[in-house]
Every structure is written in C-alpha cells, then in structure tokens.
Design a protein around this motif. Structure first.
Motif, PDB file in Angstrom:
ATOM      1  N   ALA A  50       0.873  -1.261  -0.173  1.00  0.00           N
ATOM      2  CA  ALA A  50      -0.084  -0.060   0.055  1.00  0.00           C
ATOM      3  C   ALA A  50       0.935   1.267  -0.082  1.00  0.00           C
ATOM      4  O   ALA A  50       0.542   2.311  -0.651  1.00  0.00           O
ATOM      5  CB  ALA A  50      -0.857  -0.230   1.267  1.00  0.00           C
ATOM      6  N   GLU A  51       1.925   1.125   0.739  1.00  0.00           N
ATOM      7  CA  GLU A  51       2.990   2.374   0.942  1.00  0.00           C
ATOM      8  C   GLU A  51       3.544   2.460  -0.507  1.00  0.00           C
ATOM      9  O   GLU A  51       3.724   3.729  -1.081  1.00  0.00           O
ATOM     10  CB  GLU A  51       3.894   1.883   1.909  1.00  0.00           C
ATOM     11  CG  GLU A  51       4.506   3.326   2.540  1.00  0.00           C
ATOM     12  CD  GLU A  51       4.157   4.052   3.555  1.00  0.00           C
ATOM     13  OE1 GLU A  51       3.012   3.664   4.059  1.00  0.00           O
ATOM     14  OE2 GLU A  51       4.636   5.190   3.745  1.00  0.00           O
ATOM     15  N   GLN A  52       4.101   1.555  -1.059  1.00  0.00           N
ATOM     16  CA  GLN A  52       4.819   1.645  -2.202  1.00  0.00           C
ATOM     17  C   GLN A  52       3.928   2.113  -3.449  1.00  0.00           C
ATOM     18  O   GLN A  52       4.307   2.879  -4.046  1.00  0.00           O
ATOM     19  CB  GLN A  52       5.400   0.208  -2.394  1.00  0.00           C
ATOM     20  CG  GLN A  52       5.508  -0.273  -3.794  1.00  0.00           C
ATOM     21  CD  GLN A  52       6.426   0.646  -4.995  1.00  0.00           C
ATOM     22  OE1 GLN A  52       7.067   1.300  -4.669  1.00  0.00           O
ATOM     23  NE2 GLN A  52       5.909   0.691  -6.373  1.00  0.00           N
ATOM     24  N   HIS A  53       2.581   1.579  -3.552  1.00  0.00           N
ATOM     25  CA  HIS A  53       1.853   2.181  -4.467  1.00  0.00           C
ATOM     26  C   HIS A  53       1.268   3.413  -4.201  1.00  0.00           C
ATOM     27  O   HIS A  53       1.236   4.030  -5.338  1.00  0.00           O
ATOM     28  CB  HIS A  53       0.658   1.145  -4.092  1.00  0.00           C
ATOM     29  CG  HIS A  53      -0.767   1.582  -5.175  1.00  0.00           C
ATOM     30  ND1 HIS A  53      -0.599   0.979  -6.574  1.00  0.00           N
ATOM     31  CD2 HIS A  53      -1.969   2.067  -5.223  1.00  0.00           C
ATOM     32  CE1 HIS A  53      -1.426   1.274  -7.190  1.00  0.00           C
ATOM     33  NE2 HIS A  53      -2.404   1.993  -6.437  1.00  0.00           N
ATOM     34  N   ALA A  54       1.314   3.922  -3.073  1.00  0.00           N
ATOM     35  CA  ALA A  54       0.900   5.480  -2.763  1.00  0.00           C
ATOM     36  C   ALA A  54       2.103   6.338  -3.323  1.00  0.00           C
ATOM     37  O   ALA A  54       2.051   7.070  -4.129  1.00  0.00           O
ATOM     38  CB  ALA A  54       0.719   5.453  -1.129  1.00  0.00           C
ATOM     39  N   ALA A  55       3.425   5.844  -2.967  1.00  0.00           N
ATOM     40  CA  ALA A  55       4.489   6.657  -3.546  1.00  0.00           C
ATOM     41  C   ALA A  55       4.844   6.583  -4.936  1.00  0.00           C
ATOM     42  O   ALA A  55       4.819   7.551  -5.583  1.00  0.00           O
ATOM     43  CB  ALA A  55       6.010   6.011  -2.782  1.00  0.00           C
ATOM     44  N   ARG A  56       4.481   5.338  -5.497  1.00  0.00           N
ATOM     45  CA  ARG A  56       4.504   5.346  -6.990  1.00  0.00           C
ATOM     46  C   ARG A  56       3.531   6.251  -7.590  1.00  0.00           C
ATOM     47  O   ARG A  56       3.914   6.993  -8.687  1.00  0.00           O
ATOM     48  CB  ARG A  56       4.530   3.954  -7.565  1.00  0.00           C
ATOM     49  CG  ARG A  56       4.710   3.571  -9.096  1.00  0.00           C
ATOM     50  CD  ARG A  56       4.949   2.281  -9.385  1.00  0.00           C
ATOM     51  NE  ARG A  56       4.913   2.182 -10.695  1.00  0.00           N
ATOM     52  CZ  ARG A  56       4.617   1.099 -11.266  1.00  0.00           C
ATOM     53  NH1 ARG A  56       4.295   0.010 -10.584  1.00  0.00           N
ATOM     54  NH2 ARG A  56       4.638   0.936 -12.669  1.00  0.00           N
ATOM     55  N   GLY A  57       2.347   6.158  -7.063  1.00  0.00           N
ATOM     56  CA  GLY A  57       1.429   6.965  -7.634  1.00  0.00           C
ATOM     57  C   GLY A  57       1.604   8.615  -7.492  1.00  0.00           C
ATOM     58  O   GLY A  57       1.275   9.105  -8.442  1.00  0.00           O
ATOM     59  N   ILE A  58       1.890   8.833  -6.444  1.00  0.00           N
ATOM     60  CA  ILE A  58       2.385  10.392  -6.286  1.00  0.00           C
ATOM     61  C   ILE A  58       3.405  10.888  -7.141  1.00  0.00           C
ATOM     62  O   ILE A  58       3.425  11.825  -7.616  1.00  0.00           O
ATOM     63  CB  ILE A  58       2.606  10.542  -4.804  1.00  0.00           C
ATOM     64  CG1 ILE A  58       1.586  10.215  -3.639  1.00  0.00           C
ATOM     65  CG2 ILE A  58       3.207  12.089  -4.430  1.00  0.00           C
ATOM     66  CD1 ILE A  58       0.762  11.215  -3.358  1.00  0.00           C
ATOM     67  N   TYR A  59       4.548   9.828  -7.115  1.00  0.00           N
ATOM     68  CA  TYR A  59       5.625  10.327  -8.218  1.00  0.00           C
ATOM     69  C   TYR A  59       5.285  10.237  -9.406  1.00  0.00           C
ATOM     70  O   TYR A  59       5.608  11.185 -10.134  1.00  0.00           O
ATOM     71  CB  TYR A  59       6.880   9.207  -7.844  1.00  0.00           C
ATOM     72  CG  TYR A  59       8.122   9.644  -8.329  1.00  0.00           C
ATOM     73  CD1 TYR A  59       8.865  10.841  -8.349  1.00  0.00           C
ATOM     74  CD2 TYR A  59       8.360   8.928  -9.684  1.00  0.00           C
ATOM     75  CE1 TYR A  59       9.819  11.093  -9.049  1.00  0.00           C
ATOM     76  CE2 TYR A  59       9.727   9.241 -10.603  1.00  0.00           C
ATOM     77  CZ  TYR A  59      10.279  10.348 -10.092  1.00  0.00           C
ATOM     78  OH  TYR A  59      11.359  10.619 -10.660  1.00  0.00           O
TER      79      TYR A  59
END
Ligand code: HEC
Length: 279
Positions: A50-59
C-alpha cells in the motif's frame, strides 16, 4: 488473564502506531511493548505494498506527469553525469529496491513481468505460474517459492495509462509490441524469509521502506539542484506550477497522507482479528 494480556498487547501496539503515524519525530516512549504476537507475513506485504503503491502514484501523477508537461525530463539514464533528468517511476522503484537490499530489512522488492524491458525483471520458476493466476483473477498472490525459500507476494501492475503502453511498446528493448491499455504488464513482487511477523517487525519494515523512498527521492533532488539547462527550484511547490520539485519532506508527507490511512486500517484489522480487542 488472557484477555488482560490481549488488552495490554493492544495498548502497546497503539503506542507503536501512534509513534509511526502520528508523532514520528518523537522518541519512542520508555515502555517496552509486548509485541510478540505473530501475524501471517501477508500483513507485512499488504502494508508495504500500500505504501509503495501510494509513493509510485504520487511520483507518477504529481511529479513525472506534470513535470513532463512543464518540460522536465525523466529517463532511464538519469544518473549519468551529462544527463539532466529524473528517474522514470520503474527506475525509482529499482532504486528503492536496492536501498532495501542494503538495509537489514530482509525485504526483497522488484517489479517483474513476463515480457520485461529489462531481463533482470523477468519472472522465473513458480513466479510465472502465479503471475498467470493473478492475471486472470486480479487479486494478489501469496506463496512460498521453493526455489529460494522466500515467502512471496505479487500485486498486479496493470497498464493504467496510455503512456505505460506507448513507452513500453516503443522501447528499443521491448520483447512485446502490442501492449494495450489495462493489460497486466507485470506485478510488484515482494519477498520475505519468514512465514509470520510480529507487529513490531511490520512497523520497523514500514519505517525502513519510507526511509528508502525518501533517500532515493533525495538523490534526485541533489542532482536536480545542480541542473543548468532548465534549473529547478526545490521547496514547497510541485511541477504543476513550473520548474519546481517538492522537497523530501513535502514529498514524503504526500505519500504518508495517502498511505497511512490504508496502512493503519490494514494493521488494525489484522490486530483486531487476532486480539479481539475491538480496535
Ligand atoms: C517513459 C517510459 C515508461 C513509462 C511511461 C512507463 N514505463 Fe514501465 N518501465 C520503463 C522502463 C525503462 C522499465 C525498465 C526499468 C528497469 O530497468 O528496471 C520499466 C519497467 C516496468 C516494469 C517491470 C518489467 C519491465 O518491463 O522491465 C513494469 C511491470 C512496468 N514498467 C509497468 C509500467 C506501467 C504499468 C506503467 C504506467 C503506469 C509504466 N510502466 C510506464 C519505462 C516506462
């Protein structure tokens, strides 16, 4: 007696959760929490994914997308000295994965595919079989890979935007020329050596992942601060406003805002199920 222990456990855990999600800069309170209860490793994978998904999405959505429109560049060879560019999202993830490897997190991460641009990202052995399953079902797969004795999780990575399709189809190294929108292009794949994890283990790994993401982003900022062709200002603003990049605090805050709710929910659900504390 048992119930009391569970309540104590719940309290100790809440202390840790507050530490991580609410008051991270404060030192941990003295009380040594009894966080020995074991959860299936799926909990760790769900929280990290979930954390990695959020970071990739924001980036992707707030840095690369608007950055490209502004005129900023994002490439594969962004670390070369004569290139003034930032990392593509998949390269950002590769950086995070390398950071994780050099930490003591024991967490493995890669973005794999059956038709990868980079041979390093190709699924092997039993991973191929599980990828076929998740392609059909859409749900993540959790399994033990006997070839390396690693508990493994795969989260589907679909072609969610036309740019995924066009960049991959036109890449000189692509083994596949006909990717289409929403195709299952690959899977974010996580590895961990143990079947069960303590809550403390989950939270420390989450903290390590956040540090890895911040470090990779900071490498980009350090490079961007020396751009001369199209200088970039680093601070509070985002590329939608021009040649700006949010500093590491702003970036990580955006990631945390998006991911913390999900992560907390996942954790509380797992803890609630195990302890019956009713969190
Ligand atoms: C501008 C080009 C570009 C765009 C846009 C892009 N990718 Fe990639 N992608 C790459 C490159 C280059 C790699 C290889 C990175 C490496 O060397 O590990 C890659 C790697 C991957 C991989 C790992 C397997 C492989 O091909 O090596 C997956 C899965 C993937 N991308 C999915 C996506 C998805 C989904 C999107 C859209 C949300 C997307 N990509 C957008 C260039 C791009």
């Amino acid at each position: 007696m048992k119930l009391k222990g569970r309540h104590l456990f719940g309290l100790a855990l809440l202390t840790l959760l507050v530490y991580l999600f609410v008051s991270a800069p404060e030192p941990l309170p003295e009380a040594k929490p009894a966080v020995s209860a074991k959860f299936p490793v799926k909990l760790l994978f769900d929280v990290l994914a979930a954390e990695q998904h959020a970071a990739r999405g924001i980036y992707t959505r707030r840095v690369v997308g608007p950055g490209l429109k502004t005129g900023m560049k994002f490439t594969e060879d962004w670390t070369d000295t004569d290139v003034e560019a930032g990392p593509l999202p998949a390269i950002f993830l590769r950086g995070v994965s390398i950071q994780l490897q050099s930490s003591n997190s024991e967490v493995g991460l890669f973005l794999g595919s059956d038709y990868p641009l980079s041979p390093l990202n190709k699924f092997t052995g039993i991973q191929i079989q599980h990828f076929e399953e998740i392609k059909k079902e859409g749900n993540p797969a959790f399994f033990l890979d006997p070839s390396n004795n690693m508990y493994t999780a795969m989260f589907l990575d679909p072609a969610g935007a036309p740019s995924c399709v066009s960049c991959h189809n036109n890449h000189p190294d692509t083994p596949k020329l006909d990717w289409q929108l929403n195709d299952p292009m690959g899977a974010t794949t996580w590895l961990y050596p143990r079947e069960n994890v303590s809550a403390e283990e989950v939270l420390t790994r989450l903290a390590i992942l956040r540090t890895a993401m911040r470090d990779v982003y900071q490498v980009y900022l350090d490079k961007a601060s020396a751009f001369t062709e199209a200088p970039v200002e680093i601070g509070a603003q985002w590329p939608k406003d021009g040649f700006y990049l949010p500093d590491a605090d702003q970036f990580m805050q955006a990631v945390a805002e998006q991911a913390s709710g999900d992560s907390l929910q996942t954790l509380l659900k797992a803890i609630g199920a195990q302890t019956h504390v009713g969190l």
